[in-house]
Design a protein around this motif. Sequence first.
Motif, PDB file in Angstrom:
ATOM      1  N   GLY A  10       0.822  -1.210   0.000  1.00 31.93           N
ATOM      2  CA  GLY A  10       0.000   0.000   0.000  1.00 31.93           C
ATOM      3  C   GLY A  10       0.859   1.265   0.000  1.00 31.93           C
ATOM      4  O   GLY A  10       0.539   2.241  -0.689  1.00 31.93           O
ATOM      5  N   LEU A  11       1.957   1.258   0.752  1.00 32.38           N
ATOM      6  CA  LEU A  11       2.869   2.403   0.776  1.00 32.38           C
ATOM      7  C   LEU A  11       3.521   2.624  -0.590  1.00 32.38           C
ATOM      8  O   LEU A  11       3.623   3.755  -1.073  1.00 32.38           O
ATOM      9  CB  LEU A  11       3.954   2.203   1.842  1.00 32.38           C
ATOM     10  CG  LEU A  11       3.506   2.253   3.298  1.00 32.38           C
ATOM     11  CD1 LEU A  11       4.660   1.884   4.225  1.00 32.38           C
ATOM     12  CD2 LEU A  11       2.973   3.634   3.643  1.00 32.38           C
ATOM     13  N   VAL A  12       3.937   1.537  -1.223  1.00 32.67           N
ATOM     14  CA  VAL A  12       4.576   1.639  -2.533  1.00 32.67           C
ATOM     15  C   VAL A  12       3.587   2.153  -3.571  1.00 32.67           C
ATOM     16  O   VAL A  12       3.913   3.033  -4.381  1.00 32.67           O
ATOM     17  CB  VAL A  12       5.189   0.285  -2.954  1.00 32.67           C
ATOM     18  CG1 VAL A  12       5.635   0.310  -4.405  1.00 32.67           C
ATOM     19  CG2 VAL A  12       6.332  -0.093  -2.034  1.00 32.67           C
ATOM     20  N   VAL A  13       2.378   1.641  -3.554  1.00 29.14           N
ATOM     21  CA  VAL A  13       1.356   2.075  -4.522  1.00 29.14           C
ATOM     22  C   VAL A  13       1.003   3.547  -4.302  1.00 29.14           C
ATOM     23  O   VAL A  13       0.885   4.313  -5.268  1.00 29.14           O
ATOM     24  CB  VAL A  13       0.100   1.172  -4.445  1.00 29.14           C
ATOM     25  CG1 VAL A  13      -1.062   1.764  -5.223  1.00 29.14           C
ATOM     26  CG2 VAL A  13       0.428  -0.228  -4.953  1.00 29.14           C
ATOM     27  N   ALA A  14       0.877   3.961  -3.049  1.00 25.92           N
ATOM     28  CA  ALA A  14       0.567   5.371  -2.759  1.00 25.92           C
ATOM     29  C   ALA A  14       1.697   6.276  -3.247  1.00 25.92           C
ATOM     30  O   ALA A  14       1.438   7.338  -3.838  1.00 25.92           O
ATOM     31  CB  ALA A  14       0.331   5.561  -1.265  1.00 25.92           C
ATOM     32  N   ALA A  15       2.943   5.872  -3.008  1.00 27.81           N
ATOM     33  CA  ALA A  15       4.086   6.661  -3.477  1.00 27.81           C
ATOM     34  C   ALA A  15       4.122   6.696  -5.003  1.00 27.81           C
ATOM     35  O   ALA A  15       4.382   7.750  -5.602  1.00 27.81           O
ATOM     36  CB  ALA A  15       5.387   6.081  -2.925  1.00 27.81           C
ATOM     37  N   ALA A  22       2.749  13.789 -10.113  1.00 23.69           N
ATOM     38  CA  ALA A  22       3.731  14.859 -10.269  1.00 23.69           C
ATOM     39  C   ALA A  22       4.515  14.733 -11.580  1.00 23.69           C
ATOM     40  O   ALA A  22       5.418  15.520 -11.838  1.00 23.69           O
ATOM     41  CB  ALA A  22       4.698  14.853  -9.087  1.00 23.69           C
ATOM     42  N   HIS A  23       4.194  13.718 -12.383  1.00 23.61           N
ATOM     43  CA  HIS A  23       4.847  13.457 -13.671  1.00 23.61           C
ATOM     44  C   HIS A  23       6.321  13.091 -13.521  1.00 23.61           C
ATOM     45  O   HIS A  23       7.112  13.321 -14.432  1.00 23.61           O
ATOM     46  CB  HIS A  23       4.695  14.649 -14.627  1.00 23.61           C
ATOM     47  CG  HIS A  23       3.279  15.062 -14.845  1.00 23.61           C
ATOM     48  ND1 HIS A  23       2.389  14.282 -15.546  1.00 23.61           N
ATOM     49  CD2 HIS A  23       2.596  16.152 -14.432  1.00 23.61           C
ATOM     50  CE1 HIS A  23       1.216  14.889 -15.565  1.00 23.61           C
ATOM     51  NE2 HIS A  23       1.310  16.023 -14.890  1.00 23.61           N
ATOM     52  N   MET A  24       6.676  12.525 -12.376  1.00 23.62           N
ATOM     53  CA  MET A  24       8.062  12.103 -12.170  1.00 23.62           C
ATOM     54  C   MET A  24       8.273  10.663 -12.643  1.00 23.62           C
ATOM     55  O   MET A  24       9.405  10.283 -12.952  1.00 23.62           O
ATOM     56  CB  MET A  24       8.436  12.261 -10.700  1.00 23.62           C
ATOM     57  CG  MET A  24       8.435  13.718 -10.260  1.00 23.62           C
ATOM     58  SD  MET A  24       8.725  13.934  -8.504  1.00 23.62           S
ATOM     59  CE  MET A  24      10.473  13.604  -8.420  1.00 23.62           C
ATOM     60  N   CYS A  50       9.783  15.346  -4.233  1.00 26.70           N
ATOM     61  CA  CYS A  50       8.481  15.313  -4.906  1.00 26.70           C
ATOM     62  C   CYS A  50       7.635  16.530  -4.525  1.00 26.70           C
ATOM     63  O   CYS A  50       6.938  17.092  -5.364  1.00 26.70           O
ATOM     64  CB  CYS A  50       7.759  14.016  -4.553  1.00 26.70           C
ATOM     65  SG  CYS A  50       6.202  13.795  -5.413  1.00 26.70           S
ATOM     66  N   GLY A  51       7.712  16.950  -3.274  1.00 23.11           N
ATOM     67  CA  GLY A  51       6.951  18.115  -2.832  1.00 23.11           C
ATOM     68  C   GLY A  51       7.336  19.375  -3.580  1.00 23.11           C
ATOM     69  O   GLY A  51       6.483  20.203  -3.928  1.00 23.11           O
ATOM     70  N   THR A  52       8.623  19.529  -3.858  1.00 17.53           N
ATOM     71  CA  THR A  52       9.088  20.693  -4.609  1.00 17.53           C
ATOM     72  C   THR A  52       8.614  20.617  -6.050  1.00 17.53           C
ATOM     73  O   THR A  52       8.177  21.623  -6.627  1.00 17.53           O
ATOM     74  CB  THR A  52      10.625  20.786  -4.560  1.00 17.53           C
ATOM     75  OG1 THR A  52      11.023  20.962  -3.203  1.00 17.53           O
ATOM     76  CG2 THR A  52      11.150  21.937  -5.394  1.00 17.53           C
ATOM     77  N   VAL A  53       8.666  19.449  -6.660  1.00 13.80           N
ATOM     78  CA  VAL A  53       8.188  19.286  -8.034  1.00 13.80           C
ATOM     79  C   VAL A  53       6.698  19.604  -8.095  1.00 13.80           C
ATOM     80  O   VAL A  53       6.231  20.281  -9.018  1.00 13.80           O
ATOM     81  CB  VAL A  53       8.489  17.868  -8.568  1.00 13.80           C
ATOM     82  CG1 VAL A  53       7.833  17.635  -9.915  1.00 13.80           C
ATOM     83  CG2 VAL A  53       9.999  17.644  -8.658  1.00 13.80           C
ATOM     84  N   GLU A  54       5.942  19.141  -7.104  1.00 13.07           N
ATOM     85  CA  GLU A  54       4.505  19.446  -7.058  1.00 13.07           C
ATOM     86  C   GLU A  54       4.277  20.946  -6.894  1.00 13.07           C
ATOM     87  O   GLU A  54       3.410  21.525  -7.557  1.00 13.07           O
ATOM     88  CB  GLU A  54       3.841  18.687  -5.914  1.00 13.07           C
ATOM     89  CG  GLU A  54       3.748  17.200  -6.128  1.00 13.07           C
ATOM     90  CD  GLU A  54       3.280  16.437  -4.905  1.00 13.07           C
ATOM     91  OE1 GLU A  54       2.744  15.337  -5.093  1.00 13.07           O
ATOM     92  OE2 GLU A  54       3.452  16.924  -3.761  1.00 13.07           O
TER      93      GLU A  54
END
Length: 138
Positions: A10-15, A22-24, A50-54
């Motif tokens: 679940g953690l991997v899927v959420a990430a 974020a299109h990464m 990821c937060g910065t890219v978002e």
Amino acid sequence: DPLLEQHRRGLVVAAARRLDKAHMIRYNERTETLNATDLGRTASHFYIGCGTVELFGDLFKPQMSEDSVLSMVAQSEEFTQVKVRDDELDELECHLAEDCQVPVKGGIENSHGKVNVLLQSFISRAHIDSFSLVSDMT
């Protein structure tokens, strides 16, 4: 342990979903494949979270003023550990007056403003006296 495996999955899927949004990466839920994108590779190479890219995805516009670009960069997740100390305020005010060519949104009393002043001071090749500011610039 099946519950632990399910939790990890679940953690991997959420990430993966967050990175895909974020299109990464490109995440195909049907085949469960992950494919890197150029944006993701670039962010990884330069340790951009990821937060910065978002944040950049939300705030970046085709037409932006210099102060908006610097303000956006100063809000990056990578600068969250930068704190404003009372003994730095006088020097920050001096750099704001002398080295900053564009206005600093929000003032120097918060970390975003401090980072903005330090970015502009770096670009202006200003000499920083305070040891703590020098430390924050490295």
